[in-house]
Design a protein around this motif. Structure first.
Motif, short mmCIF file in Angstrom:
data_model
loop_
_atom_site.label_atom_id
_atom_site.label_comp_id
_atom_site.label_asym_id
_atom_site.label_seq_id
_atom_site.Cartn_x
_atom_site.Cartn_y
_atom_site.Cartn_z
N HIS A 222 1.14 -1.28 0.02
CA HIS A 222 0.00 -0.04 0.08
C HIS A 222 0.96 1.50 0.15
O HIS A 222 0.64 2.34 -0.59
CB HIS A 222 -1.00 0.07 1.20
N ALA A 223 1.84 1.29 0.79
CA ALA A 223 2.96 2.47 0.94
C ALA A 223 3.54 2.59 -0.66
O ALA A 223 3.45 3.83 -0.92
CB ALA A 223 4.01 2.00 1.85
N GLU A 224 3.91 1.46 -1.42
CA GLU A 224 4.27 1.64 -2.69
C GLU A 224 3.39 2.20 -3.52
O GLU A 224 3.64 3.12 -4.40
CB GLU A 224 4.84 0.22 -2.87
N LYS A 225 2.24 1.95 -3.31
CA LYS A 225 0.70 2.17 -4.36
C LYS A 225 0.92 3.78 -4.02
O LYS A 225 0.63 4.60 -5.06
CB LYS A 225 -0.23 1.62 -4.02
N LYS A 226 1.20 4.22 -2.92
CA LYS A 226 0.58 5.65 -2.74
C LYS A 226 2.06 6.38 -2.79
O LYS A 226 1.89 7.67 -2.45
CB LYS A 226 0.17 5.73 -1.07
N GLY A 227 3.18 5.92 -3.08
CA GLY A 227 4.50 6.50 -3.14
C GLY A 227 4.89 7.11 -1.84
O GLY A 227 5.78 7.98 -1.86
N ILE A 228 4.73 6.43 -0.79
CA ILE A 228 5.33 6.72 0.34
C ILE A 228 6.50 5.69 0.84
O ILE A 228 6.53 4.56 0.74
CB ILE A 228 4.08 6.46 1.61
N ARG A 229 7.82 6.25 0.88
CA ARG A 229 8.98 5.75 1.34
C ARG A 229 8.83 5.03 2.85
O ARG A 229 8.29 5.72 3.74
CB ARG A 229 10.03 6.59 1.23
N LEU A 230 9.33 4.10 2.84
CA LEU A 230 9.56 3.10 4.19
C LEU A 230 11.03 2.86 4.15
O LEU A 230 11.28 2.14 5.51
CB LEU A 230 8.68 1.78 4.24
N ASP A 231 11.77 3.10 3.10
CA ASP A 231 13.22 2.60 3.24
C ASP A 231 14.20 3.52 4.04
O ASP A 231 15.30 3.45 4.00
CB ASP A 231 13.63 2.34 1.98
#
Length: 450
Positions: A222-231
């Motif tokens: 979901h984060a990838e879909k929304k373009g939110i970084r977690l790395d």
């Protein structure tokens, strides 16, 4: 390197808590950290000695085993190792249900009632004593430290068990705050909830995550879909457990969080069985756990062959689990691990027996063979496959933006190729696929006995 507060929690606060509970967790963990580096032969000698003492203990104090040993002529004094367990019958959920009181030791201490979620269709009520809790906590603590993190490092737990979520009282909340661990309930994974989880993970910047692989991979996707970084959060490791870890889940978790994924295998009933080391091996907690692999006729299989995982937990004298059939399918290995630990290795955990499906012609295959059909269709956002009978399989599909009218036919034809052309495939397009009562999510469920 742990920070000062982490060292305070790991070396002072947590040990004090365990002493107040009358648990000798610290001493057990320290011994386990020593034993793990022994040669495998020495570890197995220690295991054999503990097994002999354990069987003598339960034969003296547990009514069920006292009667069983007398009736079958089994003498714990003659035990030399795990092979002697083959002289005893398997412990099944049905046997536990029929002998709930007889399995309690006559001098049991601190027994607490637990139950499994019944995802296999057979929920189980059983009891756990203080010794079992202490040893399981020590084993988990040891495995946590393999990844350069420790108790007291900031942690987010993504979990759905009613036991954990039902005990969030004031004392528990204060303790969790002191330990720097926070629970995010995985029961509901709506977009709004998941976005809240992502925001909290970014705000807390934990050193480690712990939870179901299905829930954590869903958050990552979901984060990838929304373009939110977690790395960019500095997460050192993502611990996953309680479900089969699929390759696509490992990939998306490790890529999005930029952290290794450490798989853990065990259950509330069977105990903490194995955990992955940084070299990639699933090491069995051999100080406490004897693992056998059996075929469909109950015969013990050698390393390298696939079969049902059977567990004897040597820290369960208050409510013994001896030759307990887990319903899981796996493979033992006799290879050494490059990490240098002498602990035995569970080379494959292939899933629950209910994760396997049966084709119309009787062929048994892993549910992955069906999963790949759905995963190859871009328009399928999420799915769940339920084999109702050998003649009927239901598929719940949440269609994505790229879903096309012809995709239903592709699903039907793809599954028929694997299960048989005579099998009816009922594809249901839905808005939501609920998780199990525990909060877990299973991609494939078979109601057909393998």
């Amino acid at each position: 390197m742990s920070d000062l507060y982490t060292r305070f929690v790991a070396n002072v606060l947590f040990p004090v808590q365990e002493r107040l509970k009358h648990h000798d967790t610290v001493a057990i963990r320290q011994e386990m950290e020593d034993v793990q580096w022994w040669p495998r032969e020495r570890i197995l000698e220690k295991q054999a000695q503990r097994l002999k003492a354990f069987l003598a203990d339960i034969g003296a104090h547990t009514p069920y085993y006292r009667e069983l040993f007398a009736r079958t002529g089994f003498d714990p004094k003659t035990v030399t190792g795990p092979a002697d367990l083959q002289n005893l019958p398997f412990l099944t959920k049905a046997v536990i249900k029929q002998n709930s009181d007889g399995l309690r030791a006559d001098d049991a201490k601190g027994l607490a009632r637990f139950n499994t979620g019944g995802s296999s269709g057979e929920p189980l009520i059983f009891f756990i004593g203080t010794e079992r809790v202490t040893h399981d906590v020590a084993a988990k603590w040891r495995a946590t430290r393999w990844w350069d993190v420790d108790i007291g490092d900031p942690e987010i737990v993504i979990w759905g068990s009613p036991i954990e979520l039902g005990t969030q009282d004031r004392v528990r909340l204060i303790r969790d705050k002191l330990m720097r661990t926070e629970l995010l309930p995985a029961f509901e994974m709506s977009d709004a909830k998941v976005e809240g989880f992502i925001a909290r993970i970014r705000e807390m910047r934990p050193k480690m995550l712990f939870g179901y692989p299905s829930a954590i991979s869903h958050i990552a996707a979901h984060a990838e879909k929304k373009g939110i970084r977690l790395d960019d959060l500095g997460i050192k490791v993502v611990f996953v457990t309680s479900e089969r870890l699929y390759d696509h889940q490992r990939e998306v978790i490790s890529r999005l969080f930029k952290a290794p994924v450490a798989n853990g295998y065990g259950g509330r009933d069977a105990g903490f069985i194995a955990h992955a080391c940084p070299s990639g091996s699933m090491h069995i907690t051999a100080e406490d756990i004897v693992v056998e692999i059996i075929d469909s006729d109950g015969n013990v299989l050698p390393p390298g062959q696939s079969g049902e995982i059977v567990v004897t937990h040597l820290a369960t004298r208050d409510y013994p689990f001896v030759r307990y059939r887990t319903g899981d399918v796996g493979v033992l290995s006799d290879h050494a691990c490059p990490c240098g630990r002498g602990l035995p290795i569970l080379s494959e955990i292939q899933g629950r027996s209910t994760d396997f499906v049966i084709a119309a012609d009787g062929t048994v295959m892993h549910g992955l063979s069906l999963i790949y059909v759905l995963r190859d269709i871009p328009g399928v956002a999420s799915f769940k496959i339920v084999q109702e009978t050998k003649a009927l399989t239901t598929v719940f599909v949440i269609p994505g933006a790229a879903f096309e009218p012809g995709d239903v036919g592709r699903i039907e034809s793809g599954l028929k190729r694997r299960l048989g052309e005579s099998v009816a495939i009922d594809v249901k397009l839905v808005d939501e696929i609920p998780a199990e009562k525990s909060g877990k999510f299973r991609y494939v469920i078979s109601r057909v006995a393998a």
